[in-house]
Enzyme design. Structure first.
Site, PDB file in Angstrom:
ATOM      1  N   HIS A   1     -14.185  -0.556 118.467  1.00 38.19           N
ATOM      2  CA  HIS A   1     -15.269   0.062 117.689  1.00 38.19           C
ATOM      3  C   HIS A   1     -15.187  -0.409 116.231  1.00 38.19           C
ATOM      4  CE1 HIS A   1     -16.729   3.132 120.621  1.00 38.19           C
ATOM      5  NE2 HIS A   1     -15.517   2.936 121.138  1.00 38.19           N
TER       6      HIS A   1
ATOM      7  N   CYS B   1     -17.944  -1.314 123.109  1.00 40.91           N
ATOM      8  CA  CYS B   1     -17.238  -0.530 124.124  1.00 40.91           C
ATOM      9  C   CYS B   1     -18.037  -0.531 125.433  1.00 40.91           C
ATOM     10  CB  CYS B   1     -16.978   0.889 123.604  1.00 40.91           C
ATOM     11  SG  CYS B   1     -15.717   1.781 124.547  1.00 40.91           S
TER      12      CYS B   1
ATOM     13  N   GLU C   1     -17.267  -0.185 113.944  1.00 39.33           N
ATOM     14  CA  GLU C   1     -17.962   0.698 112.998  1.00 39.33           C
ATOM     15  C   GLU C   1     -17.021   1.633 112.255  1.00 39.33           C
ATOM     16  OE1 GLU C   1     -18.362   2.877 117.065  1.00 39.33           O
ATOM     17  OE2 GLU C   1     -18.183   0.831 116.292  1.00 39.33           O
TER      18      GLU C   1
END
Length: 587
Positions: free
Chosen positions: A550, A423, A552
């Site tokens: 993202h 990001c 994750e």
């Protein structure tokens, strides 16, 4: 529907989220379908506008919900896909009730906390609990509900009343209350202390277990189980006293003591036959199977046995509170375990890398502002960065530390150190390359400089600059690979596209893409319109990847994020071998 309610007492931060997730894991291991709900008593509509320093990271769901980080624990532990409605806040409840009042739905009645607010809470729980979250049809068997905060907090009182009513309406066999409490050890004496006897209550001067249980009972809820947090395993004598003071059978007192890693917690519950006790209480013994936790056992034991590690430089803005990057830390853990490594994360405050912090006069000014940027901190930050095997710059907002992040990205680019920018970390790398390689010295993001002559990062046209909550590009969005031979596409098994979760207001300026690519930078992933840059790579670098999304948020134990796995493999020099034979890079 069967409900398991997890509450907390004595102090906050006991690990109710991990406890609730672990209970769900054990029940799922028994062959039951499980869903989860997190109740946050704060007045915010959601977690989207809350500071990472105050509340940890904002976890983003597929549907764009910005929710409490505990929902990330639920998704990782249970391998489910939750919705924004699985996170209930006081703000959401009041907003829905007031909207009904404005529409006239209450037909002129006086709108009150009881029954209107409590009914809305109860109805919300019952409606959300039947939404399938595991990809199968039909509702789950059990809904695990975590009530945030501590029993006795004034803001949670309406929720406790609503849950009391829910308990009364569904009946004893369909509702199980597990109360998480702390069992401290007095440092001087070294004796396990039962924080419930009246003499000890006076001595310790803190909210004890008995007090929180009494508070619950006064509000109409009686715990069926106690989950006792402690540093060491509880003595049998301790359990007997807890049972006597709290009116909970000894067999229903569960001990969750400190363990080497949180993957042991479901195993702790299983070893204490918590699954049988909970299933018996919920009248589910006849449909449940013996718990199958082989994968969890292997995962926990594998992590404990690892000896080799990899040093990861995490250059961010919120390094003072690691929960601000909880999902990133978990994704690194998943990837490292897949490579038979332990993650060794070196936290670097981005501002400590900035050249200004090496100047003593600047330090005096900063100290006046109560900041601790010293020449020593600057030198230590650079030493840490240079000793790392790879560099990761995670997401964030605002201009603090941006110069330091650019310096970290430049160091990784020039020294061929594996780099992953997420990001803001991707946007930083674009600005750095525009300045250092293309000579656009004033290139910047309009987030940091509205008047920059070279706006390589711009505000998204559909965004709002006046309303902060839920106005970003949020949720799961599709990215199309432009080049199937790039590292990222190969890590995603040569797919044509990838669906990942987003949370951003700014993006690469599409009018600057052709100029940026003259530097050698390649935008190998774009959105479906072709106008939004989603993934960048430097082809002549072993691993220099920036992503607008993202990754994750979708990483799971035993199924690590492809990008994080590639990042770690590059750090240990095994990426090329993995790309030739992808099966070698994971457990």
């Amino acid at each position: 529907m069967k409900y398991v309610l997890v509450t907390g007492g004595v102090v906050s931060g006991l690990g109710k989220g991990v406890t609730a997730s672990s209970i769900g894991v054990v029940l799922k291991a028994c062959g039951l379908r499980v869903t989860s709900i997190k109740i946050d008593p704060y007045l915010n509509t959601d977690a989207g506008t809350m500071s990472p320093f105050e509340h940890g990271e904002v976890f983003v769901l597929d549907d764009g919900g910005e929710v409490d980080l505990d929902l990330g624990n639920y998704e990782r532990f249970l391998d489910v896909t939750l919705t924004r409605d699985n996170n209930i806040t006081t703000g959401k409840i009041y907003q829905s009730v007031l909207e009904k009042e404005r529409r006239g739905d209450y037909l002129g009645k006086t709108v009150q906390v009881v029954p209107h607010i409590t009914d809305a809470m109860k109805n919300w729980i019952e409606a959300v609990s039947v939404i399938p979250v595991d990809g199968k049809d039909g509702p789950a068997d059990v809904c695990v509900i975590e009530l945030g905060g501590t029993v006795g907090d004034i803001e949670s009182m309406p929720f406790i009343e609503a849950l009391r009513q829910l308990f009364f309406s569904v009946g004893q066999d369909n509702f199980c209350l597990i109360h998480v409490s702390l069992i401290p050890v007095l440092g001087v004496v070294g004796e396990q202390v039962i924080p419930n006897a009246s003499w000890l209550q006076t001595l310790l001067k803190r909210k004890p277990t008995q007090h929180s249980v009494r508070e619950l009972r006064a509000l109409g809820l009686t715990p069926h189980f106690l989950a006792c947090r402690s540093a060491q395993p509880l003595l049998e004598n301790t359990k007997q006293k807890l049972s006597q003071f709290c009116h909970v059978p000894v067999g229903n007192i569960l001990n969750i003591h400190d363990v080497p890693n949180i993957w042991h917690v479901p195993l702790l519950l299983r070893n204490q036959n918590a699954n049988d006790a909970i299933l018996k209480h919920l009248d589910l013994l006849s449909v449940a199977k013996p718990p199958n936790l082989q994968e969890w056992t292997k995962r926990a034991e594998t992590f404990d046995s690892l000896t080799n590690s990899v040093r990861i430089a995490m250059v961010g803005k919120y390094v003072g509170m690691t929960d601000s990057y909880l999902s990133v830390v978990k994704a690194l853990l998943h990837a490292c375990i897949a490579c038979s490594l332990k993650p060794s994360i070196d936290w670097i405050a981005a501002s400590d890398l900035e050249d200004d912090s090496a100047n003593f006069e600047s330090c005096l000014i900063v100290l006046v502002l109560f900041m601790l940027q010293t020449p020593e901190a600057h030198a230590a930050a650079w030493k840490t960065l240079k000793n790392a095997a790879c560099v990761l710059v995670p997401g964030g907002f605002g201009d603090r530390g941006v110069k330091g992040m650019m310096l970290a990205a430049k160091y990784a680019r020039e020294n061929k150190v594996p780099y992953l920018g997420i990001c803001l970390g991707m946007q930083i790398s674009v600005i750095e390359i525009a300045r250092s390689v293309l000579g656009l010295e004033k290139a910047n993001s309009t987030e940091f400089d509205d008047n920059t002559p070279n706006p390589v990062i711009i505000f998204m046209p559909e965004g709002s600059k006046t309303h902060m909550g839920s106005t970003m590009r949020l949720g799961c969005r599709r990215t199309l690979f432009q080049n199937r031979d790039c590292i990222t596409a190969n890590l995603y098994h040569n797919s044509e596209y990838v669906d990942e979760r987003h949370r951003h207001r700014y993006e690469v300026n599409p009018e600057m893409v052709s100029i940026l690519e003259e530097s050698g930078l390649k935008f190998v992933g774009k959105d479906e319109s072709g106008k939004r840059m989603e993934i960048l790579e430097l082809p002549d670098h072993p691993f220099y990847v920036g992503v607008q999304f993202h990754p994750e948020f979708k990483s799971r134990p035993g199924r690590p994020s492809a990008l994080f796995l590639g990042f770690i493999l590059a750090a240990i020099g095994q990426l090329e071998a993995h790309l030739r034979n992808p099966q070698n890079g994971s457990l």
